[in-house]
Write a protein that holds these residues in place. Structure first.
Motif, PDB file in Angstrom:
ATOM      1  N   GLN A 207      70.098  85.893  54.321  1.00 54.28           N
ATOM      2  CA  GLN A 207      70.876  85.213  55.350  1.00 54.28           C
ATOM      3  C   GLN A 207      69.937  84.449  56.278  1.00 54.28           C
ATOM      4  OE1 GLN A 207      73.899  84.621  55.619  1.00 54.28           O
ATOM      5  NE2 GLN A 207      75.257  86.340  55.263  1.00 54.28           N
ATOM      6  N   ASN A 208      70.231  83.170  56.506  1.00 53.41           N
ATOM      7  CA  ASN A 208      69.493  82.344  57.454  1.00 53.41           C
ATOM      8  C   ASN A 208      70.502  81.564  58.284  1.00 53.41           C
ATOM      9  OD1 ASN A 208      66.533  82.616  56.518  1.00 53.41           O
ATOM     10  ND2 ASN A 208      67.614  82.136  54.617  1.00 53.41           N
ATOM     11  N   ILE A 209      70.406  81.673  59.610  1.00 50.82           N
ATOM     12  CA  ILE A 209      71.424  81.104  60.491  1.00 50.82           C
ATOM     13  C   ILE A 209      70.741  80.309  61.599  1.00 50.82           C
ATOM     14  CG2 ILE A 209      73.396  81.613  61.974  1.00 50.82           C
ATOM     15  CD1 ILE A 209      73.500  84.395  60.564  1.00 50.82           C
ATOM     16  N   PRO A 210      70.994  78.995  61.701  1.00 51.70           N
ATOM     17  CA  PRO A 210      70.340  78.206  62.755  1.00 51.70           C
ATOM     18  C   PRO A 210      70.838  78.589  64.131  1.00 51.70           C
ATOM     19  CG  PRO A 210      72.027  76.895  61.655  1.00 51.70           C
ATOM     20  CD  PRO A 210      71.921  78.179  60.887  1.00 51.70           C
ATOM     21  N   GLN A 211      69.908  78.532  65.114  1.00 47.12           N
ATOM     22  CA  GLN A 211      70.245  78.799  66.505  1.00 47.12           C
ATOM     23  C   GLN A 211      69.960  77.533  67.322  1.00 47.12           C
ATOM     24  OE1 GLN A 211      71.442  82.400  67.454  1.00 47.12           O
ATOM     25  NE2 GLN A 211      71.968  81.724  65.408  1.00 47.12           N
ATOM     26  N   TYR A 222      65.790  80.410  64.516  1.00 43.40           N
ATOM     27  CA  TYR A 222      66.848  80.760  63.561  1.00 43.40           C
ATOM     28  C   TYR A 222      66.786  82.246  63.249  1.00 43.40           C
ATOM     29  CZ  TYR A 222      63.400  80.614  59.690  1.00 43.40           C
ATOM     30  OH  TYR A 222      62.317  80.840  58.858  1.00 43.40           O
ATOM     31  N   LEU A 223      67.923  82.785  62.819  1.00 45.22           N
ATOM     32  CA  LEU A 223      68.030  84.182  62.436  1.00 45.22           C
ATOM     33  C   LEU A 223      67.859  84.316  60.933  1.00 45.22           C
ATOM     34  CD1 LEU A 223      71.131  85.198  64.613  1.00 45.22           C
ATOM     35  CD2 LEU A 223      68.738  85.785  65.054  1.00 45.22           C
ATOM     36  N   THR A 224      67.229  85.402  60.519  1.00 48.74           N
ATOM     37  CA  THR A 224      67.043  85.648  59.093  1.00 48.74           C
ATOM     38  C   THR A 224      66.963  87.157  58.843  1.00 48.74           C
ATOM     39  OG1 THR A 224      65.651  85.187  57.157  1.00 48.74           O
ATOM     40  CG2 THR A 224      64.516  85.537  59.257  1.00 48.74           C
ATOM     41  N   ASP A 225      67.335  87.584  57.643  1.00 44.59           N
ATOM     42  CA  ASP A 225      67.116  88.972  57.233  1.00 44.59           C
ATOM     43  C   ASP A 225      66.149  89.041  56.043  1.00 44.59           C
ATOM     44  OD1 ASP A 225      68.679  88.181  55.072  1.00 44.59           O
ATOM     45  OD2 ASP A 225      70.375  89.472  55.558  1.00 44.59           O
ATOM     46  N   TRP A 251      68.143  96.611  65.141  1.00 47.77           N
ATOM     47  CA  TRP A 251      69.479  96.258  64.668  1.00 47.77           C
ATOM     48  C   TRP A 251      69.554  94.741  64.548  1.00 47.77           C
ATOM     49  CZ3 TRP A 251      72.903 100.243  63.587  1.00 47.77           C
ATOM     50  CH2 TRP A 251      72.593 101.497  64.123  1.00 47.77           C
ATOM     51  N   ASP A 252      70.715  94.234  64.142  1.00 51.33           N
ATOM     52  CA  ASP A 252      70.899  92.785  64.027  1.00 51.33           C
ATOM     53  C   ASP A 252      70.801  92.094  65.376  1.00 51.33           C
ATOM     54  OD1 ASP A 252      71.335  92.410  61.272  1.00 51.33           O
ATOM     55  OD2 ASP A 252      73.465  92.916  61.460  1.00 51.33           O
ATOM     56  N   ILE A 253      69.977  91.042  65.448  1.00 49.06           N
ATOM     57  CA  ILE A 253      70.121  90.071  66.526  1.00 49.06           C
ATOM     58  C   ILE A 253      71.231  89.127  66.082  1.00 49.06           C
ATOM     59  CG2 ILE A 253      69.020  88.220  67.840  1.00 49.06           C
ATOM     60  CD1 ILE A 253      66.340  89.583  67.359  1.00 49.06           C
ATOM     61  N   VAL A 254      72.259  88.962  66.895  1.00 48.84           N
ATOM     62  CA  VAL A 254      73.448  88.237  66.439  1.00 48.84           C
ATOM     63  C   VAL A 254      73.659  86.889  67.128  1.00 48.84           C
ATOM     64  CG1 VAL A 254      74.697  90.233  65.562  1.00 48.84           C
ATOM     65  CG2 VAL A 254      74.852  89.670  67.989  1.00 48.84           C
ATOM     66  N   THR A 255      73.133  86.715  68.333  1.00 50.88           N
ATOM     67  CA  THR A 255      73.248  85.418  69.013  1.00 50.88           C
ATOM     68  C   THR A 255      71.962  85.163  69.791  1.00 50.88           C
ATOM     69  OG1 THR A 255      74.177  86.298  71.086  1.00 50.88           O
ATOM     70  CG2 THR A 255      75.745  85.698  69.344  1.00 50.88           C
ATOM     71  N   SER A 256      71.695  83.888  70.050  1.00 46.22           N
ATOM     72  CA  SER A 256      70.588  83.530  70.934  1.00 46.22           C
ATOM     73  C   SER A 256      70.843  82.131  71.473  1.00 46.22           C
ATOM     74  CB  SER A 256      69.244  83.580  70.198  1.00 46.22           C
ATOM     75  OG  SER A 256      69.143  82.539  69.256  1.00 46.22           O
ATOM     76  N   HIS A 257      70.351  81.875  72.674  1.00 42.39           N
ATOM     77  CA  HIS A 257      70.416  80.522  73.223  1.00 42.39           C
ATOM     78  C   HIS A 257      69.329  80.353  74.280  1.00 42.39           C
ATOM     79  CE1 HIS A 257      72.989  82.594  76.250  1.00 42.39           C
ATOM     80  NE2 HIS A 257      72.489  81.707  77.096  1.00 42.39           N
ATOM     81  N   SER A 268      71.321  88.599  71.972  1.00 42.01           N
ATOM     82  CA  SER A 268      72.108  89.830  71.958  1.00 42.01           C
ATOM     83  C   SER A 268      71.886  90.579  70.660  1.00 42.01           C
ATOM     84  CB  SER A 268      73.595  89.541  72.167  1.00 42.01           C
ATOM     85  OG  SER A 268      74.099  88.699  71.153  1.00 42.01           O
ATOM     86  N   VAL A 269      71.894  91.897  70.767  1.00 42.01           N
ATOM     87  CA  VAL A 269      71.654  92.794  69.647  1.00 42.01           C
ATOM     88  C   VAL A 269      72.909  93.630  69.419  1.00 42.01           C
ATOM     89  CG1 VAL A 269      70.182  94.635  68.735  1.00 42.01           C
ATOM     90  CG2 VAL A 269      69.212  92.900  70.274  1.00 42.01           C
ATOM     91  N   ASN A 270      73.339  93.727  68.170  1.00 46.51           N
ATOM     92  CA  ASN A 270      74.471  94.570  67.811  1.00 46.51           C
ATOM     93  C   ASN A 270      73.929  95.965  67.485  1.00 46.51           C
ATOM     94  OD1 ASN A 270      76.716  95.827  66.785  1.00 46.51           O
ATOM     95  ND2 ASN A 270      77.059  94.383  65.115  1.00 46.51           N
ATOM     96  N   ALA A 271      73.818  96.806  68.517  1.00 49.75           N
ATOM     97  CA  ALA A 271      73.180  98.114  68.386  1.00 49.75           C
ATOM     98  C   ALA A 271      74.233  99.196  68.199  1.00 49.75           C
ATOM     99  CB  ALA A 271      72.329  98.400  69.622  1.00 49.75           C
TER     100      ALA A 271
END
Length: 609
Positions: A207-211, A222-225, A251-257, A268-271
């Motif tokens: 998974q790769n997600i641009p921020q 960007y986020l990646t696993d 845990w997952d980092i799910v958002t950033s700005h 933010s972290v989904n803990a």
């Protein structure tokens, strides 16, 4: 006071009292820092409000009685604001501007157009948004000049990209491309050269997600696993085409700005089903100390334009979301809203306890337990709740329906079965092409936890869920008809063959991802029908109640119509409520009160007795 005496003294509240509390969303600071814009359903439907950061007085800005108003942002130099709204829940969202005199203009007026607000330009003279007016299946990227409200298409999306962000200098656009539910890529489009750069070449499913871009437009976060179970933050340097790991959590980092001046990275972290927000000063590398608010979670944290004030939302399992401001320099914390109905004593509400239980193969399944309000020695009925998705997650937010059920003597166990997000990519993909099977077994095994609780009557366990969770309710009643005493289906899928062939046009870029997760309705018809409860409705022998929105574009009303008719034909008790002015989710308080009130009456008759 013992727990038993507290339970004895707990007051019972009506559904009207629970929904007498206000639900709020959104958080946008005005240009001068004196107001915060948000949406609230105080009038029975979401409207736009602002609250003064100085004295907490609030002003209603829109007066819709039919369609929910979703605030998008204040303007950068005055009190005009943008909001989104659809018609009756049809999800054809339009972007509106409202001026300081209360006049409203639809900026994306196409009858079948769906628009999405992205973000402002750095200078505040334009904003970026997506629209599918050219092609219903894909969102092109537009820039709208607020001097004349004329828009220009800056990226024609012919390949199903997902928007990430526009760089502060407007030269670059970051884009995501979904391969399947477990694999995606990040690209950068250079508007000057019209070239694409593939930021995330890789092997296998990653998974790769641009921020957002950095404040100087030289890098992209960007986020990646990649090589990890959980999403973490990387930073790509555009000129050198090099990548560095930036932040990794457990845990997952799910958002950033990035804050407007570029000095702070907020993420933010989904803990374990709870959000943890962190603020990093990108210049010093130090984390900002945030106020300690116990028992809940901070969400949607934003900086003022001058970066001197922070605003955020805070909620807990026993309190609806409230709006706060915090001034780091002075450590001054202000609570600007009081959303819990004053008729409700917060001490009467039940906390959310994160637990784990073993499934059929020993795998520990996370869940959230809401203990029922019962007198000492009494046994309570229980409900296994299944979230939406596939791939969603039950979280420790305030949930008025759960509180209502617990307050009236029902335990709720919100299960995060295999296939749920938040617990690593292996767990997330574990139910692919096994939905209605392995994930259903996880939900059934939840009964073992409930039976071990001294307050639970193990002969009175039902199942409830919405959307994908509604499908799981139907699957449980059809494929394991002796496991649950009753079911509550809230706009659930009964026929995956039809649903997967009729997904909304704007989901086109996710079509293949859905097919990999659930099955291809054109090439795997036998399998799709084998997991679709409608084709096995003759096996359902337990009572069912169904709630449905007539305008739902995701789960069509026919999905509920046909399963209800099948049960009626077979003389199985079934109740059915259709809301003509709702879509995929019930936005109006009066409809929530009617629907969930009927649910409690149904459960009192078929589960509690």
């Amino acid at each position: 006071m013992t727990k038993e005496s507290k339970a004895t003294e707990t007051r019972r509240y009506t559904l009207e009292q629970f929904y007498g509390s206000e639900s709020i969303a959104g958080n946008f600071i005005s240009f001068d820092g004196k107001k915060i814009l948000f949406s609230g359903d105080k009038t029975g439907i979401y409207n736009a409000y602002y609250v003064s950061t100085e004295d907490g007085t609030r002003t209603q800005l829109t007066h819709s009685e039919e369609d929910a108003v979703q605030v998008a942002s204040f303007f950068s130099e005055d009190d005009r604001f943008l909001f989104l709204s659809d018609k009756g829940g049809n999800e054809l969202l339009h972007i509106y501007v409202q001026d300081e005199n209360g006049e409203t203009v639809d900026l994306t007026p196409g009858e079948q157009e769906r628009a999405q607000f992205y973000h402002w330009s750095k200078d505040g003279k334009s904003f970026f948004y997506g629209s599918n007016k050219r092609n219903p299946g894909f969102m092109d990227v537009y820039e709208m000049d607020i001097a004349n409200f004329e828009s220009t298409c800056i990226f024609t999306n012919g390949e199903g990209y997902e928007f990430g962000s526009v760089s502060p200098n407007k030269r670059f656009i970051s884009l995501g491309k979904v391969t399947n539910a477990n694999d995606s890529n990040v690209y950068i489009f250079d508007r000057e050269t019209e070239n694409f750069t593939h930021v995330t070449p890789h092997d296998g499913d990653v998974q790769n997600i641009p921020q957002r871009f950095s404040g100087n437009s030289e890098s992209l976060y960007y986020l990646t696993d990649e090589n990890d179970e959980f999403l973490y933050l990387k930073k790509y340097h555009i000129e050198s085409e090099t990548t560095e790991e930036f932040i990794r959590e457990k845990w997952d980092i799910v958002t950033s700005h990035i804050s407007k001046q570029g000095n702070y990275l907020v993420y933010s972290v989904n803990a374990d089903a709870r959000t943890v927000v962190k603020v990093l000063n990108v210049n010093s590398g130090q984390y900002l100390n945030l106020p300690e608010l116990h028992g809940g979670q901070i969400i949607d944290l934003k900086f003022s334009a001058d970066e001197e004030v922070i605003s955020f939302l805070f909620s807990s399992p026993t309190s609806p979301t409230n709006l706060y401001t915090y001034t780091p320099e002075t450590a001054e914390l202000k609570k600007l809203t009081e959303t819990l109905n004053p008729e409700i004593n917060q001490a009467d509400l039940t906390d959310a306890k994160v637990i784990r239980y073993p499934s059929f193969d020993g795998l520990k399944i996370p869940a959230i337990y809401y203990k029922p309000s019962v007198k000492a020695g009494e046994k309570a009925p229980a409900l296994v709740y299944v979230h939406g998705g596939p791939g969603g997650q039950s979280r420790t937010d305030y949930n008025p329906l759960f509180q209502y059920l617990a307050n009236h003597g029902y335990a709720v166990l919100a299960v995060n079965n295999r296939g749920s997000s938040g617990y690593g990519k292996t767990f997330f993909s574990a139910a692919d092409l096994k939905h209605g099977e392995i994930d259903l077994e996880d939900c059934i095994q939840a009964k073992g936890f409930l039976k071990n609780q001294p307050e639970i009557d193990d002969e009175k366990i039902g199942i409830i869920g919405g959307s994908y969770g509604g499908y799981m309710v139907l699957a449980a009643l059809a494929f394991r008809p002796d496991e649950f005493k009753a079911g509550v289906d809230i706009f659930g899928v009964s026929n995956w063959e039809r649903t997967l062939k009729s997904i909304p046009a704007w989901w086109e870029s996710f079509r293949d991802a859905l097919y990999k997760k659930l099955g291809n309705p054109y090439t795997q018809t036998d399998y799709i029908r084998s997991i679709s409860p409608l084709f096995h409705a003759d096996k359902i022998n337990k009572p069912l109640i169904v709630l449905q929105g007539a305008n739902d574009p995701r789960v069509l009303q026919v999905e509920s119509d046909e399963i209800v008719q099948a049960l009626k034909t077979n003389n199985i008790p079934v109740e059915y409520i259709v809301f003509p002015d709702e879509g995929h989710g019930f936005m109006k308080k009066e409809n929530r009160i009617k629907g969930y009130g009927a649910v409690l009456e149904f459960l009192d008759q078929y589960l509690k007795q």
